[in-house]
Design an enzyme around this catalytic site. Sequence first.
Site, PDB file in Angstrom:
ATOM      1  N   ASN A   8       0.870  -1.187   0.000  1.00 18.40           N
ATOM      2  CA  ASN A   8       0.000   0.000   0.000  1.00 18.40           C
ATOM      3  C   ASN A   8       0.901   1.229   0.000  1.00 18.40           C
ATOM      4  O   ASN A   8       1.481   1.580   1.022  1.00 18.40           O
ATOM      5  CB  ASN A   8      -0.879  -0.034   1.265  1.00 18.40           C
ATOM      6  CG  ASN A   8      -1.686   1.242   1.441  1.00 18.40           C
ATOM      7  OD1 ASN A   8      -1.809   2.054   0.522  1.00 18.40           O
ATOM      8  ND2 ASN A   8      -2.235   1.419   2.635  1.00 18.40           N
ATOM      9  N   TRP A   9       0.997   1.858  -1.168  1.00 21.45           N
ATOM     10  CA  TRP A   9       1.919   3.000  -1.280  1.00 21.45           C
ATOM     11  C   TRP A   9       1.365   4.266  -0.634  1.00 21.45           C
ATOM     12  O   TRP A   9       2.074   5.261  -0.501  1.00 21.45           O
ATOM     13  CB  TRP A   9       2.198   3.301  -2.751  1.00 21.45           C
ATOM     14  CG  TRP A   9       3.012   2.276  -3.486  1.00 21.45           C
ATOM     15  CD1 TRP A   9       3.395   1.027  -3.039  1.00 21.45           C
ATOM     16  CD2 TRP A   9       3.554   2.401  -4.802  1.00 21.45           C
ATOM     17  NE1 TRP A   9       4.127   0.378  -4.001  1.00 21.45           N
ATOM     18  CE2 TRP A   9       4.237   1.201  -5.104  1.00 21.45           C
ATOM     19  CE3 TRP A   9       3.510   3.399  -5.774  1.00 21.45           C
ATOM     20  CZ2 TRP A   9       4.891   0.981  -6.312  1.00 21.45           C
ATOM     21  CZ3 TRP A   9       4.162   3.185  -6.989  1.00 21.45           C
ATOM     22  CH2 TRP A   9       4.844   1.989  -7.246  1.00 21.45           C
ATOM     23  N   LYS A  10       0.095   4.247  -0.298  1.00 19.49           N
ATOM     24  CA  LYS A  10      -0.565   5.442   0.267  1.00 19.49           C
ATOM     25  C   LYS A  10      -0.356   6.643  -0.674  1.00 19.49           C
ATOM     26  O   LYS A  10      -0.310   6.471  -1.890  1.00 19.49           O
ATOM     27  CB  LYS A  10      -0.046   5.718   1.676  1.00 19.49           C
ATOM     28  CG  LYS A  10      -0.123   4.464   2.560  1.00 19.49           C
ATOM     29  CD  LYS A  10       0.075   4.740   4.008  1.00 19.49           C
ATOM     30  CE  LYS A  10       0.081   3.430   4.776  1.00 19.49           C
ATOM     31  NZ  LYS A  10       0.061   3.601   6.215  1.00 19.49           N
ATOM     32  N   HIS A  95      -9.517   1.319   4.964  1.00 18.49           N
ATOM     33  CA  HIS A  95      -8.244   1.494   5.663  1.00 18.49           C
ATOM     34  C   HIS A  95      -8.455   2.466   6.826  1.00 18.49           C
ATOM     35  O   HIS A  95      -9.248   3.414   6.708  1.00 18.49           O
ATOM     36  CB  HIS A  95      -7.189   2.039   4.696  1.00 18.49           C
ATOM     37  CG  HIS A  95      -5.816   2.000   5.277  1.00 18.49           C
ATOM     38  ND1 HIS A  95      -5.366   2.925   6.192  1.00 18.49           N
ATOM     39  CD2 HIS A  95      -4.798   1.120   5.108  1.00 18.49           C
ATOM     40  CE1 HIS A  95      -4.135   2.624   6.552  1.00 18.49           C
ATOM     41  NE2 HIS A  95      -3.770   1.534   5.904  1.00 18.49           N
ATOM     42  N   GLU A  97      -6.833   4.849   7.885  1.00 21.83           N
ATOM     43  CA  GLU A  97      -6.587   6.259   7.551  1.00 21.83           C
ATOM     44  C   GLU A  97      -7.802   6.866   6.857  1.00 21.83           C
ATOM     45  O   GLU A  97      -8.115   8.039   7.053  1.00 21.83           O
ATOM     46  CB  GLU A  97      -5.308   6.378   6.704  1.00 21.83           C
ATOM     47  CG  GLU A  97      -4.073   6.142   7.573  1.00 21.83           C
ATOM     48  CD  GLU A  97      -2.859   5.591   6.835  1.00 21.83           C
ATOM     49  OE1 GLU A  97      -2.837   5.618   5.593  1.00 21.83           O
ATOM     50  OE2 GLU A  97      -1.940   5.115   7.534  1.00 21.83           O
ATOM     51  N   GLU A 162      -5.478  -4.944  10.682  1.00 24.40           N
ATOM     52  CA  GLU A 162      -4.461  -3.906  10.837  1.00 24.40           C
ATOM     53  C   GLU A 162      -4.706  -3.140  12.140  1.00 24.40           C
ATOM     54  O   GLU A 162      -5.471  -2.154  12.154  1.00 24.40           O
ATOM     55  CB  GLU A 162      -4.535  -2.918   9.673  1.00 24.40           C
ATOM     56  CG  GLU A 162      -4.201  -3.531   8.336  1.00 24.40           C
ATOM     57  CD  GLU A 162      -3.528  -2.523   7.417  1.00 24.40           C
ATOM     58  OE1 GLU A 162      -2.422  -2.806   6.960  1.00 24.40           O
ATOM     59  OE2 GLU A 162      -4.090  -1.436   7.190  1.00 24.40           O
ATOM     60  N   GLY A 168       2.540   2.014  10.897  1.00 27.41           N
ATOM     61  CA  GLY A 168       3.518   3.096  10.753  1.00 27.41           C
ATOM     62  C   GLY A 168       4.293   3.420  12.024  1.00 27.41           C
ATOM     63  O   GLY A 168       4.942   4.459  12.097  1.00 27.41           O
ATOM     64  N   SER A 207       3.375  -2.346  10.374  1.00 27.27           N
ATOM     65  CA  SER A 207       4.821  -2.372  10.614  1.00 27.27           C
ATOM     66  C   SER A 207       5.479  -3.708  10.280  1.00 27.27           C
ATOM     67  O   SER A 207       6.423  -4.124  10.950  1.00 27.27           O
ATOM     68  CB  SER A 207       5.129  -1.971  12.061  1.00 27.27           C
ATOM     69  OG  SER A 207       4.774  -0.620  12.281  1.00 27.27           O
TER      70      SER A 207
END
Length: 247
Positions: A8-10, A95, A97, A162, A168, A207
């Site tokens: 997942n490159w975000k 997600h 975020e 997650e 992160g 992570s």
Amino acid sequence: MKQIIVGNWKMNGLSADADALVDGLAAQLAALSPRADVVVCPPFTQLARLAPKLKQAGIKLGAQDCHKDKSGAHTGDISAPMLVDLGVEYVILGHSERRAEHHELDETVREKTVAAMAAGLTPIVCVGENDDQRSAGDSQATVGWQIEGSLPQGFRGIVAYEPIWAIGTGQAASQQDIADMAAFIRAELVRQFGDAGKTMQILYGGSVNERNVTDILPVEHVDGALVGNASLKADAFVPLVRAARAS
Ligand code: PEP
């Protein structure tokens, strides 16, 4: 079963970086055969550009979100059929975020999941508790509610566990915590979806890196990993693919 490693490159990747990363992945992954399934989810702006290169390298293309509707007056949004049109096969939904920054509720995620499935995409639906819920001993209850609320009837796709406190932070969940939650998720999937729930893939994300991946991937009911930071460099991502079950 073959495992799957999803990057997942975000919101990362201008054209030059994205090209260099995919070229690096293609070169290093070519030497790995057989290997686990690999999916990369670049930002929308890179999907069309990267699709041919990724296809040639045997890497599947994923997106990071989609709208619940096929088309219409939704300025700035992207629909599931638009993604399919570009050769996208997977889409990350719910997600943490997006749940936090875009106020997505379980219901929002469920509607998007329905749209993704209808378009022929494989949804990767994210669930996971935050630090407070974990401290209160509510991790399983939280994830249970999220699964019930976010996955529609007839769900066919992937569930990514997650834990928000692990994303992160450099601090992955422990092997025991992952094992307990993966077993709980499996039981919930079977309760909700019967036999189909037995084979739905469950990913761990938060992570994951070269040092901890060998503790995480062998855990029962863990069918792969969803990877953020370590997906942004070929040298960090390829070892995760190498550690994953290839058959
Ligand atoms: C993620 O946000 O999906 C994720 C797993 O990020 P990281 O690997 O950086 O914790």
